[in-house]
Design an enzyme around this catalytic site. Structure first.
Site, PDB file in Angstrom:
ATOM      1  N   HIS A  71       0.928  -0.719  -0.124  1.00 23.89           N
ATOM      2  CA  HIS A  71       0.567  -2.138  -0.082  1.00 23.89           C
ATOM      3  C   HIS A  71       1.705  -3.050  -0.541  1.00 23.89           C
ATOM      4  O   HIS A  71       1.543  -4.264  -0.552  1.00 23.89           O
ATOM      5  CB  HIS A  71      -0.673  -2.369  -0.961  1.00 23.89           C
ATOM      6  CG  HIS A  71      -1.700  -1.281  -0.805  1.00 23.89           C
ATOM      7  ND1 HIS A  71      -2.280  -0.976   0.408  1.00 23.89           N
ATOM      8  CD2 HIS A  71      -2.212  -0.386  -1.693  1.00 23.89           C
ATOM      9  CE1 HIS A  71      -3.119   0.043   0.243  1.00 23.89           C
ATOM     10  NE2 HIS A  71      -3.091   0.416  -1.011  1.00 23.89           N
ATOM     11  N   ARG A 109     -12.314  -0.936   0.603  1.00 21.40           N
ATOM     12  CA  ARG A 109     -12.038  -1.194  -0.809  1.00 21.40           C
ATOM     13  C   ARG A 109     -11.536  -2.624  -1.014  1.00 21.40           C
ATOM     14  O   ARG A 109     -11.764  -3.491  -0.185  1.00 21.40           O
ATOM     15  CB  ARG A 109     -11.063  -0.125  -1.315  1.00 21.40           C
ATOM     16  CG  ARG A 109     -11.651   1.292  -1.149  1.00 21.40           C
ATOM     17  CD  ARG A 109     -10.751   2.342  -1.717  1.00 21.40           C
ATOM     18  NE  ARG A 109     -10.574   2.154  -3.155  1.00 21.40           N
ATOM     19  CZ  ARG A 109      -9.584   2.713  -3.857  1.00 21.40           C
ATOM     20  NH1 ARG A 109      -8.713   3.506  -3.253  1.00 21.40           N
ATOM     21  NH2 ARG A 109      -9.474   2.489  -5.147  1.00 21.40           N
ATOM     22  N   ALA A 132      -0.097   3.395  -4.024  1.00 26.17           N
ATOM     23  CA  ALA A 132      -0.061   1.927  -4.123  1.00 26.17           C
ATOM     24  C   ALA A 132       1.156   1.320  -3.413  1.00 26.17           C
ATOM     25  O   ALA A 132       1.127   0.139  -3.038  1.00 26.17           O
ATOM     26  CB  ALA A 132      -0.085   1.509  -5.586  1.00 26.17           C
ATOM     27  N   SER A 164      -8.931   7.816   0.319  1.00 28.16           N
ATOM     28  CA  SER A 164     -10.067   6.888   0.393  1.00 28.16           C
ATOM     29  C   SER A 164      -9.955   6.051   1.658  1.00 28.16           C
ATOM     30  O   SER A 164      -8.878   5.957   2.263  1.00 28.16           O
ATOM     31  CB  SER A 164     -10.065   5.976  -0.842  1.00 28.16           C
ATOM     32  OG  SER A 164      -8.895   5.176  -0.864  1.00 28.16           O
ATOM     33  N   PRO A 224       2.927   7.381  -6.058  1.00 28.79           N
ATOM     34  CA  PRO A 224       2.559   7.234  -7.456  1.00 28.79           C
ATOM     35  C   PRO A 224       1.083   7.518  -7.737  1.00 28.79           C
ATOM     36  O   PRO A 224       0.210   7.172  -6.945  1.00 28.79           O
ATOM     37  CB  PRO A 224       2.885   5.770  -7.766  1.00 28.79           C
ATOM     38  CG  PRO A 224       2.988   5.094  -6.450  1.00 28.79           C
ATOM     39  CD  PRO A 224       3.460   6.145  -5.476  1.00 28.79           C
ATOM     40  N   ASN A 225       0.891   8.156  -8.861  1.00 27.69           N
ATOM     41  CA  ASN A 225      -0.429   8.464  -9.431  1.00 27.69           C
ATOM     42  C   ASN A 225      -1.178   9.569  -8.693  1.00 27.69           C
ATOM     43  O   ASN A 225      -2.242   9.990  -9.136  1.00 27.69           O
ATOM     44  CB  ASN A 225      -1.304   7.196  -9.533  1.00 27.69           C
ATOM     45  CG  ASN A 225      -0.671   6.164 -10.441  1.00 27.69           C
ATOM     46  OD1 ASN A 225      -0.311   6.494 -11.560  1.00 27.69           O
ATOM     47  ND2 ASN A 225      -0.494   4.945  -9.966  1.00 27.69           N
ATOM     48  N   HIS A 274      -4.495   8.441   3.622  1.00 25.02           N
ATOM     49  CA  HIS A 274      -5.120   7.957   2.387  1.00 25.02           C
ATOM     50  C   HIS A 274      -6.389   8.760   2.166  1.00 25.02           C
ATOM     51  O   HIS A 274      -7.173   8.953   3.110  1.00 25.02           O
ATOM     52  CB  HIS A 274      -5.475   6.471   2.479  1.00 25.02           C
ATOM     53  CG  HIS A 274      -4.266   5.617   2.705  1.00 25.02           C
ATOM     54  ND1 HIS A 274      -3.409   5.277   1.695  1.00 25.02           N
ATOM     55  CD2 HIS A 274      -3.761   5.093   3.844  1.00 25.02           C
ATOM     56  CE1 HIS A 274      -2.421   4.560   2.207  1.00 25.02           C
ATOM     57  NE2 HIS A 274      -2.606   4.432   3.501  1.00 25.02           N
ATOM     58  N   ARG A 327      -8.199  11.675 -11.699  1.00 25.60           N
ATOM     59  CA  ARG A 327      -8.110  10.254 -11.389  1.00 25.60           C
ATOM     60  C   ARG A 327      -9.313   9.815 -10.552  1.00 25.60           C
ATOM     61  O   ARG A 327      -9.420  10.198  -9.372  1.00 25.60           O
ATOM     62  CB  ARG A 327      -6.834  10.011 -10.576  1.00 25.60           C
ATOM     63  CG  ARG A 327      -6.662   8.595 -10.120  1.00 25.60           C
ATOM     64  CD  ARG A 327      -5.494   8.452  -9.158  1.00 25.60           C
ATOM     65  NE  ARG A 327      -5.351   7.056  -8.793  1.00 25.60           N
ATOM     66  CZ  ARG A 327      -4.639   6.624  -7.785  1.00 25.60           C
ATOM     67  NH1 ARG A 327      -3.973   7.467  -7.026  1.00 25.60           N
ATOM     68  NH2 ARG A 327      -4.578   5.347  -7.526  1.00 25.60           N
ATOM     69  N   GLU A 341       0.414   8.624   8.251  1.00 29.34           N
ATOM     70  CA  GLU A 341       0.061   8.037   6.952  1.00 29.34           C
ATOM     71  C   GLU A 341      -1.341   8.517   6.591  1.00 29.34           C
ATOM     72  O   GLU A 341      -2.254   8.455   7.423  1.00 29.34           O
ATOM     73  CB  GLU A 341       0.088   6.510   7.086  1.00 29.34           C
ATOM     74  CG  GLU A 341      -0.316   5.773   5.832  1.00 29.34           C
ATOM     75  CD  GLU A 341      -0.333   4.247   6.051  1.00 29.34           C
ATOM     76  OE1 GLU A 341       0.081   3.774   7.137  1.00 29.34           O
ATOM     77  OE2 GLU A 341      -0.778   3.544   5.139  1.00 29.34           O
ATOM     78  N   ASN A 387       1.324  10.013   1.918  1.00 29.51           N
ATOM     79  CA  ASN A 387       0.368   9.146   1.231  1.00 29.51           C
ATOM     80  C   ASN A 387       1.190   8.368   0.210  1.00 29.51           C
ATOM     81  O   ASN A 387       1.539   8.894  -0.849  1.00 29.51           O
ATOM     82  CB  ASN A 387      -0.730   9.954   0.540  1.00 29.51           C
ATOM     83  CG  ASN A 387      -1.738   9.038  -0.143  1.00 29.51           C
ATOM     84  OD1 ASN A 387      -1.498   7.841  -0.303  1.00 29.51           O
ATOM     85  ND2 ASN A 387      -2.862   9.597  -0.563  1.00 29.51           N
ATOM     86  N   ARG A 390      -5.928  -3.709  -0.713  1.00 28.94           N
ATOM     87  CA  ARG A 390      -5.638  -2.370  -0.189  1.00 28.94           C
ATOM     88  C   ARG A 390      -5.756  -2.325   1.339  1.00 28.94           C
ATOM     89  O   ARG A 390      -5.468  -1.306   1.957  1.00 28.94           O
ATOM     90  CB  ARG A 390      -6.595  -1.333  -0.788  1.00 28.94           C
ATOM     91  CG  ARG A 390      -6.432  -1.150  -2.273  1.00 28.94           C
ATOM     92  CD  ARG A 390      -7.292   0.003  -2.782  1.00 28.94           C
ATOM     93  NE  ARG A 390      -7.539  -0.143  -4.197  1.00 28.94           N
ATOM     94  CZ  ARG A 390      -6.717   0.311  -5.158  1.00 28.94           C
ATOM     95  NH1 ARG A 390      -5.619   0.957  -4.851  1.00 28.94           N
ATOM     96  NH2 ARG A 390      -7.006   0.123  -6.426  1.00 28.94           N
ATOM     97  N   TYR A 434     -11.409   9.573  -5.290  1.00 30.21           N
ATOM     98  CA  TYR A 434     -10.356  10.422  -4.730  1.00 30.21           C
ATOM     99  C   TYR A 434     -10.723  11.898  -4.629  1.00 30.21           C
ATOM    100  O   TYR A 434      -9.960  12.684  -4.066  1.00 30.21           O
ATOM    101  CB  TYR A 434      -9.068  10.248  -5.555  1.00 30.21           C
ATOM    102  CG  TYR A 434      -8.533   8.828  -5.494  1.00 30.21           C
ATOM    103  CD1 TYR A 434      -8.095   8.290  -4.283  1.00 30.21           C
ATOM    104  CD2 TYR A 434      -8.489   8.012  -6.620  1.00 30.21           C
ATOM    105  CE1 TYR A 434      -7.623   6.990  -4.203  1.00 30.21           C
ATOM    106  CE2 TYR A 434      -8.018   6.709  -6.554  1.00 30.21           C
ATOM    107  CZ  TYR A 434      -7.584   6.199  -5.341  1.00 30.21           C
ATOM    108  OH  TYR A 434      -7.117   4.913  -5.263  1.00 30.21           O
TER     109      TYR A 434
END
Ligand code: DQA
Length: 152
Positions: free
Chosen positions: A83, A110, A80, A105, A13-14, A103, A21, A101, A77, A114, A26
């Site tokens: 988590h 963070r 969210a 960031s 998502p996102n 990410h 974003r 996996e 990736n 996260r 990112y």
């Protein structure tokens, strides 16, 4: 010539909003930029990639289920869902494939929420904090591992 090993590249998502974003977190690359870079690097590495993005947990689970026996690895990736999603973790465990996996960031730098990823339990390795380059690093890791297992 042997057929190219197929790698599924999944974004959650996102991540369709990359580019606009929070670019300070990112980066400026769009998802289309990242997918094009992955396709190009995959071709160099003798791999084939299938890239998909969804904002829906169920759709991601469906694609992971369909990868079993059809793909040779997954780069994910989960956004969210990293988590929160036991459903994505379970689907990845069923896939019985090497999983990386990614990410963009460094999630450990963070917010506390996260820092934990359910997905890491199914992942062979995790790459975080290298921005879009992380996907390329993941492809390179899978390519060298697949080459080694073919030589063995
Ligand atoms: C992310 C990190 C997650 O915490 C966040 O929810 C994302 C993107 C990353 O790529 O850095 O959507 O997975």
């Amino acid at each position: 010539m042997a057929t190219a090993a197929k790698i599924l590249i999944l974004n959650g998502p996102n991540l369709n909003m990359l580019g606009m974003r929070q670019p300070e977190i990112y980066g400026a690359a769009t998802l289309a930029d990242i997918e094009a870079a992955c396709e190009s690097r995959a071709t160099d590495l003798g791999l084939a990639v299938e890239c998909r993005q969804s904002n829906s947990e169920g759709e991601l689970v469906g694609w992971i289920q369909a990868a079993r026996g059809r793909m040779q690895g997954i780069i994910i990736n989960p956004g969210a869902y990293s988590h929160t999603s036991v459903a994505i973790l379970d689907a990845l465990l069923i896939a019985e494939l090497p999983i990386v996996e990614v990410h963009l960031s460094n999630i450990h730098q963070r917010e506390e929420f996260r820092h934990h990823s359910y997905i890491s339990k199914a992942a062979q390795g995790v790459i975080c904090g290298f921005g879009a380059r992380g996907y390329i690093m993941a492809l390179e890791a899978l390519a060298s591992q697949l080459a080694e297992s073919q030589d063995a």
